[in-house]
Write a protein that holds these residues in place. Structure first.
Motif, PDB file in Angstrom:
ATOM      1  N   PRO A 190       0.812  -1.223   0.000  1.00  0.00           N
ATOM      2  CA  PRO A 190       0.000   0.000   0.000  1.00  0.00           C
ATOM      3  C   PRO A 190       0.844   1.271   0.000  1.00  0.00           C
ATOM      4  CG  PRO A 190      -0.092  -1.083   2.137  1.00  0.00           C
ATOM      5  CD  PRO A 190       0.572  -2.035   1.195  1.00  0.00           C
ATOM      6  N   ASN A 191       2.045   1.201   0.604  1.00  0.00           N
ATOM      7  CA  ASN A 191       2.905   2.387   0.613  1.00  0.00           C
ATOM      8  C   ASN A 191       3.460   2.679  -0.781  1.00  0.00           C
ATOM      9  OD1 ASN A 191       4.330  -0.010   0.792  1.00  0.00           O
ATOM     10  ND2 ASN A 191       5.707   0.670   2.407  1.00  0.00           N
ATOM     11  N   TYR A 192       3.842   1.648  -1.530  1.00  0.00           N
ATOM     12  CA  TYR A 192       4.337   1.868  -2.892  1.00  0.00           C
ATOM     13  C   TYR A 192       3.213   2.318  -3.823  1.00  0.00           C
ATOM     14  CZ  TYR A 192       8.655  -0.527  -1.489  1.00  0.00           C
ATOM     15  OH  TYR A 192       9.824  -0.880  -0.869  1.00  0.00           O
ATOM     16  N   PHE A 193       2.039   1.722  -3.670  1.00  0.00           N
ATOM     17  CA  PHE A 193       0.895   2.160  -4.470  1.00  0.00           C
ATOM     18  C   PHE A 193       0.581   3.629  -4.172  1.00  0.00           C
ATOM     19  CE2 PHE A 193      -3.725   2.938  -4.547  1.00  0.00           C
ATOM     20  CZ  PHE A 193      -3.945   2.821  -5.912  1.00  0.00           C
ATOM     21  N   GLY A 194       0.610   3.983  -2.898  1.00  0.00           N
ATOM     22  CA  GLY A 194       0.359   5.362  -2.514  1.00  0.00           C
ATOM     23  C   GLY A 194       1.402   6.306  -3.083  1.00  0.00           C
ATOM     24  N   ASP A 195       2.652   5.881  -3.077  1.00  0.00           N
ATOM     25  CA  ASP A 195       3.732   6.685  -3.637  1.00  0.00           C
ATOM     26  C   ASP A 195       3.475   6.976  -5.115  1.00  0.00           C
ATOM     27  OD1 ASP A 195       6.048   8.082  -3.560  1.00  0.00           O
ATOM     28  OD2 ASP A 195       7.330   6.409  -2.994  1.00  0.00           O
TER      29      ASP A 195
END
Length: 265
Positions: A190-195
């Motif tokens: 989720p952090n990479y998608f958010g990035d």
């Protein structure tokens, strides 16, 4: 564009300070903490140098979006790495250059990060000088940025809570435990998608007017790094050997948030 010298100078200056801190600390993963600050610095430099040129609203939007994202990421990564040793990624990367360790670190760690930050920050540098008023494309970009920040911030917080819970349990009871709660139930990253959402959002703010649309290689490059470069692909190469993670990979989307797959499908 005269501002390129200023934005480039900010990147070089920040990366030079980071390299010096890395030498003092004896570990070069300090560059991860500086990554977000590079973009915050570029956003600020573009904001200052575009005074009297770009649309005031867009200039403020871009500097705030870059600053909030960059500072939050720096604080998060700084806290996470405090008191720890070198990141295994950098140990492996720098292992072959022990004769000239600092030069090796500059060429393999700091210089590439500086170049990437300068290229990826193109929407900040171009968008700040666009004179056209903020339109619906830019508004969509801000919405997408907000979605990305939610995924990054909430995802990181959920992962930290899980790590604290895991440390409090007997090791034998959590040996095969995998973080598959909250946002991590729908995407493994989720952090990479958010990035990615953050940088596509910033691009849309710039792409609201010409020539901002020409900066599309920036979010494309960031998305590639997150999915195929040093992000998802590199992390999962080490995680796949952990008990329970292969099964987690089979039931959970690798990037885009999707409902979990049922067992056997």
């Amino acid at each position: 564009m005269a501002s390129l010298g200023w934005t480039g100078g900010v990147v070089v200056g920040l990366i030079a300070v980071t390299a010096g801190l890395g030498v003092l600390a004896g570990r070069h993963n300090v560059v991860d903490t500086a990554w977000g600050l590079l973009f915050a610095g570029v956003g600020l430099a573009a904001f200052v140098t575009s005074q009297g040129h770009g649309d005031p609203v867009r200039r403020w939007v871009l500097v705030v979006l870059a600053g909030v994202w960059g500072i939050r990421l720096a604080v998060h990564l700084g806290r996470r790495s405090a008191g720890r040793g070198e990141d295994p990624r950098y140990e492996k990367l720098l292992g072959s250059g022990r004769a000239h360790p600092f030069l090796n670190a500059v060429l393999k760690v700091y210089a590439p990060q500086a170049v990437l930050a300068f290229v990826i920050s193109a929407p900040l540098q171009v968008g700040a000088f666009e004179a056209g008023r903020v339109g619906p494309v830019a508004v969509l970009g801000v919405v997408l940025w907000c979605v990305g920040m939610v995924f990054e911030t909430v995802g990181d917080a959920q992962l930290e809570r899980y790590k604290r819970w895991k440390r409090a349990q007997p090791p034998e009871q959590v040996a095969a435990s995998v973080m598959d709660r909250g946002l991590w139930r729908f995407t493994r990253h989720p952090n990479y998608f958010g990035d990615a959402c953050v940088w596509w959002g910033i691009f849309l703010v710039a792409a609201d007017h010409w020539p901002g649309v020409l900066t599309v290689p920036a979010p494309l490059l960031m998305t590639y790094l997150l999915t195929r470069g040093s992000g998802k692909k590199t992390l999962e190469r080490s995680m796949i050997t952990r008990p329970g993670y292969p099964a987690y990979m089979r039931r959970t989307s690798g990037f885009l948030p999707l409902p979990p797959r049922r067992a056997g499908r």
